[in-house]
Design a protein around this motif. Structure first.
Motif, PDB file in Angstrom:
ATOM      1  N   GLU A  76       0.829  -1.207   0.000  1.00 12.53           N
ATOM      2  CA  GLU A  76       0.000   0.000   0.000  1.00 12.53           C
ATOM      3  C   GLU A  76       0.862   1.256   0.000  1.00 12.53           C
ATOM      4  N   MET A  77       1.939   1.237   0.769  1.00 12.24           N
ATOM      5  CA  MET A  77       2.839   2.395   0.821  1.00 12.24           C
ATOM      6  C   MET A  77       3.477   2.654  -0.536  1.00 12.24           C
ATOM      7  N   LEU A  78       3.859   1.602  -1.229  1.00  9.50           N
ATOM      8  CA  LEU A  78       4.499   1.766  -2.531  1.00  9.50           C
ATOM      9  C   LEU A  78       3.505   2.149  -3.616  1.00  9.50           C
ATOM     10  N   SER A  79       2.229   1.893  -3.383  1.00  4.83           N
ATOM     11  CA  SER A  79       1.212   2.169  -4.397  1.00  4.83           C
ATOM     12  C   SER A  79       0.642   3.569  -4.292  1.00  4.83           C
ATOM     13  N   MET A  80       0.644   4.144  -3.098  1.00  2.00           N
ATOM     14  CA  MET A  80      -0.068   5.401  -2.887  1.00  2.00           C
ATOM     15  C   MET A  80       0.774   6.634  -3.181  1.00  2.00           C
ATOM     16  N   LEU A 139      13.548   0.912  -8.784  1.00  6.15           N
ATOM     17  CA  LEU A 139      13.760   0.136  -7.570  1.00  6.15           C
ATOM     18  C   LEU A 139      12.458  -0.028  -6.793  1.00  6.15           C
ATOM     19  N   ALA A 140      11.669   1.032  -6.733  1.00  7.61           N
ATOM     20  CA  ALA A 140      10.380   0.957  -6.042  1.00  7.61           C
ATOM     21  C   ALA A 140       9.434  -0.002  -6.756  1.00  7.61           C
ATOM     22  N   MET A 141       9.442   0.014  -8.081  1.00  7.56           N
ATOM     23  CA  MET A 141       8.579  -0.898  -8.828  1.00  7.56           C
ATOM     24  C   MET A 141       9.020  -2.344  -8.636  1.00  7.56           C
ATOM     25  N   ARG A 158       7.783  -3.410  -5.315  1.00  5.67           N
ATOM     26  CA  ARG A 158       6.337  -3.609  -5.418  1.00  5.67           C
ATOM     27  C   ARG A 158       6.028  -4.952  -6.085  1.00  5.67           C
ATOM     28  N   SER A 159       6.817  -5.307  -7.074  1.00  6.25           N
ATOM     29  CA  SER A 159       6.632  -6.577  -7.773  1.00  6.25           C
ATOM     30  C   SER A 159       6.898  -7.756  -6.845  1.00  6.25           C
ATOM     31  N   LEU A 160       7.968  -7.654  -6.056  1.00  6.96           N
ATOM     32  CA  LEU A 160       8.296  -8.727  -5.124  1.00  6.96           C
ATOM     33  C   LEU A 160       7.207  -8.908  -4.076  1.00  6.96           C
ATOM     34  N   ASP A 161       6.720  -7.796  -3.523  1.00  8.63           N
ATOM     35  CA  ASP A 161       5.678  -7.895  -2.500  1.00  8.63           C
ATOM     36  C   ASP A 161       4.411  -8.534  -3.067  1.00  8.63           C
ATOM     37  N   SER A 162       4.067  -8.204  -4.297  1.00 11.43           N
ATOM     38  CA  SER A 162       2.903  -8.821  -4.936  1.00 11.43           C
ATOM     39  C   SER A 162       3.123 -10.322  -5.116  1.00 11.43           C
ATOM     40  N   MET A 163       4.344 -10.708  -5.457  1.00 10.24           N
ATOM     41  CA  MET A 163       4.651 -12.126  -5.615  1.00 10.24           C
ATOM     42  C   MET A 163       4.539 -12.854  -4.282  1.00 10.24           C
ATOM     43  N   ASP A 180      -1.069  -9.146 -10.624  1.00 10.13           N
ATOM     44  CA  ASP A 180      -0.277  -7.940 -10.382  1.00 10.13           C
ATOM     45  C   ASP A 180       1.217  -8.224 -10.512  1.00 10.13           C
ATOM     46  N   THR A 181       1.624  -9.405 -10.067  1.00 11.59           N
ATOM     47  CA  THR A 181       3.042  -9.766 -10.162  1.00 11.59           C
ATOM     48  C   THR A 181       3.529  -9.699 -11.602  1.00 11.59           C
ATOM     49  N   ALA A 182       2.761 -10.312 -12.510  1.00  6.73           N
ATOM     50  CA  ALA A 182       3.144 -10.307 -13.925  1.00  6.73           C
ATOM     51  C   ALA A 182       3.167  -8.891 -14.485  1.00  6.73           C
ATOM     52  N   ASP A 183       2.142  -8.102 -14.167  1.00  9.21           N
ATOM     53  CA  ASP A 183       2.059  -6.730 -14.695  1.00  9.21           C
ATOM     54  C   ASP A 183       3.200  -5.863 -14.178  1.00  9.21           C
ATOM     55  N   PHE A 184       3.492  -5.969 -12.895  1.00  8.76           N
ATOM     56  CA  PHE A 184       4.511  -5.114 -12.293  1.00  8.76           C
ATOM     57  C   PHE A 184       5.910  -5.465 -12.799  1.00  8.76           C
ATOM     58  N   PHE A 185       6.191  -6.761 -12.963  1.00  5.97           N
ATOM     59  CA  PHE A 185       7.516  -7.126 -13.462  1.00  5.97           C
ATOM     60  C   PHE A 185       7.701  -6.699 -14.919  1.00  5.97           C
TER      61      PHE A 185
END
Length: 700
Positions: free
Chosen positions: A383-387, A399-401, A404-409, A416-421
């Motif tokens: 949530e912190m990385l998204s807002m 780096l933030a993205m 965010r990708s790792l946390d989604s995974m 979301d994992t696929a989209d963010f990576f």
């Protein structure tokens, strides 16, 4: 001008370290080289000019010597990240130079503190004996030649009192012996450098240590010998007296020197303490051993100052706790008064302090999110990385993205994992093969989840997974580290080739030939199980159970795939604190196999050394019940993992190391000589965990 050049170099270095783009690294190398030359000239001028700043603690020109060392350290990092082995070797000698400079500055602080301790001791001695303090004007002529009006020792190195000889630490200097070997051409121009700050290229490590031993304070009643290592304080000065914060806080230049020295030396000691075991011999080039506790202490000390050094120290401290330490499972016990303490409160206080100093910086937001993730609060971290808005610096946004990708995974939000990576591909030129591989693996997991309930939608995910996974190997090898392919690039290429071959042999679709959940494998490689809550760990167990319960091809799976499943299940159970079950799986399904069974074309071979590490972690967690027996067993498993032969995710990079004790002439070796030089290798993720664990056991 020097500060401007160093500032430009720092910005370029941060961009290079965060993004790894070759053009940015070249720019950083050029800027840092320019800053290094400028700092050296300014240091020389400051030492020669009578109008330059004169500190009561540091030798003249120390502020410029520090800037020079900072530029050398950053330049060394860029050199190691470069694809050239020659540049990498030069980087380690540059690091050695920086070490010597920083050591000399720290010794100046120690001499100052020893001088204060000497004066205080002398005053107490005078009061006890009922005599006047030297320098008060009431002593005889012989003493007036030894002490000045301040009561501190002057040019005479010793004073005799009541039959005792007390050597003055204020007049001791490090006088290195000249190096008699052939200096490389790159250093020949340095022969006329000022000598008040030691130039390590002209001094071998043993000579430096010998001279430092001679600089010890020798009290009248109990002579002590100074240790040649920075991290082993030997005088009787207490930690409070050893801290010169009060003295330097009144002057910005002294504060800059003190904070910068703590930053650079602390970072060096910390990083060297975590270098994997097989990499250790290369550290002879630097001539210093690591010390995690002392390194952290110095970094925490630097965070007290509201300057660039304090900010960088804060970034490294939080990065260590939230990142590097986050990949380790064998860590010291938490103690509120421990310098290697992992308490949330201390880190939160530092983070609040840094965010108040630099409210617009996105780096502190990233560290805040990592802190939440390290305490298994992944939803809050995401949530912190998204807002928040994106950083204007491309590398920080990337780096933030990635975070965010790792946390989604870790949260098993595979869409979301696929989209963010895939967005990481747009933001960063690094590791595209890895990004496509993880994105494709996420679609594999979605295919398996929907295969029974929604076959039509499942096929869409299967097609997308095949597209991404087949594309991943085509991007491997385009980015290199020290002239070799990245470890995960090699891993990705082999995995996809393995699945393609199986699909052909088994006459099934590509996605159906995929083995044990590749996304769970990636979660383990990025230490995601340590960040998951109980429910997500149960989801991981369910994903791994799909292979044995629902996979129609499990009966013809190879041994290595079966063992991968076992290791991952054991890791999840260990994080659920079900240690007996985890141990039973490792012993019955992994450790009972010979390592030769996992050698061969396209086979995975990382499981056995990893199983040894997992056994060590289990023993460490059981030490409360089993005591010293568990710690001893933990050490045995770690030693086996550290000495394991090369394996794929060990990803050892070849680095030349001289056959004999390192000397400067190594830089002048021909390509043929470098090829003949003995090779040492550095381990990858497992090796880093093993090293951190071994450092912990030293203090257990």
């Amino acid at each position: 001008m020097m500060r401007f050049k160093l500032g430009r170099g720092v910005v370029a270095f941060l961009k290079a370290a965060l993004g790894f783009e070759p053009e940015v690294m070249r720019e950083a190398s050029e800027r840092l080289g320019d800053a290094e030359n400028s700092a050296w000239h300014d240091q020389r001028n400051a030492q020669r000019s009578s109008h330059s700043y004169r500190s009561t603690i540091y030798p003249p020109g120390s502020e410029f010597a520090l800037c020079n060392a900072e530029a050398q350290m950053m330049g060394a990092v860029i050199g190691v990240l470069n694809e050239s082995l020659t540049e990498s070797i030069k980087a380690f000698y540059k690091l050695r130079k920086a070490y010597a400079t920083l050591y000399a500055i720290v010794e100046a602080e120690r001499r100052y503190l020893r001088g204060k301790d000497y004066s205080d001791a002398l005053a107490r001695r005078s009061l006890e004996l009922g005599e006047d303090l030297p320098g008060s004007g009431k002593h005889d002529a012989s003493n007036s030649r030894t002490f000045g009006d301040s009561g501190l020792p002057s040019s005479n190195p010793s004073v005799t009192r009541a039959g005792e000889t007390i050597e003055s630490p204020m007049d001791l200097r490090i006088e290195p012996k000249a190096y008699t070997g052939r200096l490389p051409s790159t250093d020949e121009a340095d022969e006329n450098k000022p000598s008040s700050i030691v130039d390590i290229t002209k001094v071998q490590s043993d000579v430096l240590e010998e001279n430092l031993e001679k600089s010890a304070l020798k009290p009248a009643t109990n002579a002590t010998k100074a240790s040649p290592h920075l991290h082993t304080p030997t005088s009787d000065i207490t930690p409070v007296e050893r801290d010169v914060t009060a003295e330097v806080s009144g002057h910005s230049i002294d504060a800059f020197i003190h904070s910068g020295t703590n930053l650079c030396f602390g970072l060096m000691l910390l990083l060297i303490s975590m270098i994997p075991p097989a990499f250790g011999k290369l550290l002879y080039v630097v001539g210093v051993s690591g010390d995690r506790e002392e390194g952290l202490r110095m970094l925490w000390q630097a965070t007290k100052f509201e300057n660039i050094n304090g900010a960088m120290a804060g970034l490294f401290v939080l990065g260590y706790y939230n990142g590097i330490a986050g990949f380790s499972d064998i860590l010291p016990d938490r103690k509120d008064d421990d310098l290697v303490d992992y308490s949330m409160q201390r880190r939160q206080e530092l983070l609040v302090q840094m965010r108040s100093r630099y409210p617009t910086s996105q780096l502190w937001l990233l560290e805040a999110a990592r802190m939440e993730a390290s305490h298994r609060r992944l939803e809050t971290a995401l949530e912190m990385l998204s807002m928040e808005s994106k950083s204007p610096i491309k590398q920080v946004a990337a780096l933030a993205m990635f975070e965010r990708s790792l946390d989604s995974m870790y949260l098993h939000r595979f869409g979301d994992t696929a989209d963010f990576f895939l967005k990481c591909v747009e933001l960063n030129n690094w590791s595209h093969a890895l990004y496509y591989y993880i994105a494709g693996s996420a679609h594999v997991e979605l295919y398996r989840k929907l295969k029974s309930s929604d076959p039509k939608q499942a096929m869409k995910h299967a097609e997308k997974a095949e597209e991404l996974l087949r594309k991943a190997p085509t991007l491997s090898g385009k980015k290199k580290f020290m002239a070799r392919q990245l470890p995960f690039d090699l891993f990705v290429a082999r995995k996809v080739q393995k699945w393609q071959l199986r699909a052909s042999e088994w006459e099934v679709g590509f996605v159906d030939a995929v083995g044990v959940s590749p996304i769970e494998e990636m979660i383990y490689m990025w230490d995601g199980f340590k960040r998951m809550g109980h429910s997500k760990l149960q989801d991981s167990l369910a994903a791994l159970a799909w292979s044995t319960d629902s996979n129609e091809n499990w009966s013809r799976e190879s041994l290595d795939e079966q063992v991968i499943n076992a290791v991952l299940r054991a890791a999840v159970l260990r994080n659920l604190e079900r240690y007996d079950e985890a141990r039973a799986i490792l012993e019955a399904e992994v450790l009972n196999h010979d390592r030769a069974a996992f050698k061969g074309h396209l086979r995975d071979d990382w499981m056995c050394p990893t199983a040894h590490y997992e056994m060590a972690v289990i023993c460490w967690r059981e030490r409360g019940d089993r005591g010293e027996e568990a710690i001893a067993e933990c050490k045995e498993w770690l030693d086996k993992a550290a000495k394991w032969e090369s394996y794929e995710l060990d990803a050892r990079y070849a680095l030349p190391v001289p056959r004999t004790r390192p000397a400067v002439h190594t830089l002048a070796m021909s390509d043929r000589q470098q090829e003949d030089t003995k090779l040492m290798y550095t381990r990858y993720r497992i090796g880093m965990r093993v090293t951190t664990a071994q450092e912990t056991l030293k203090r257990a």
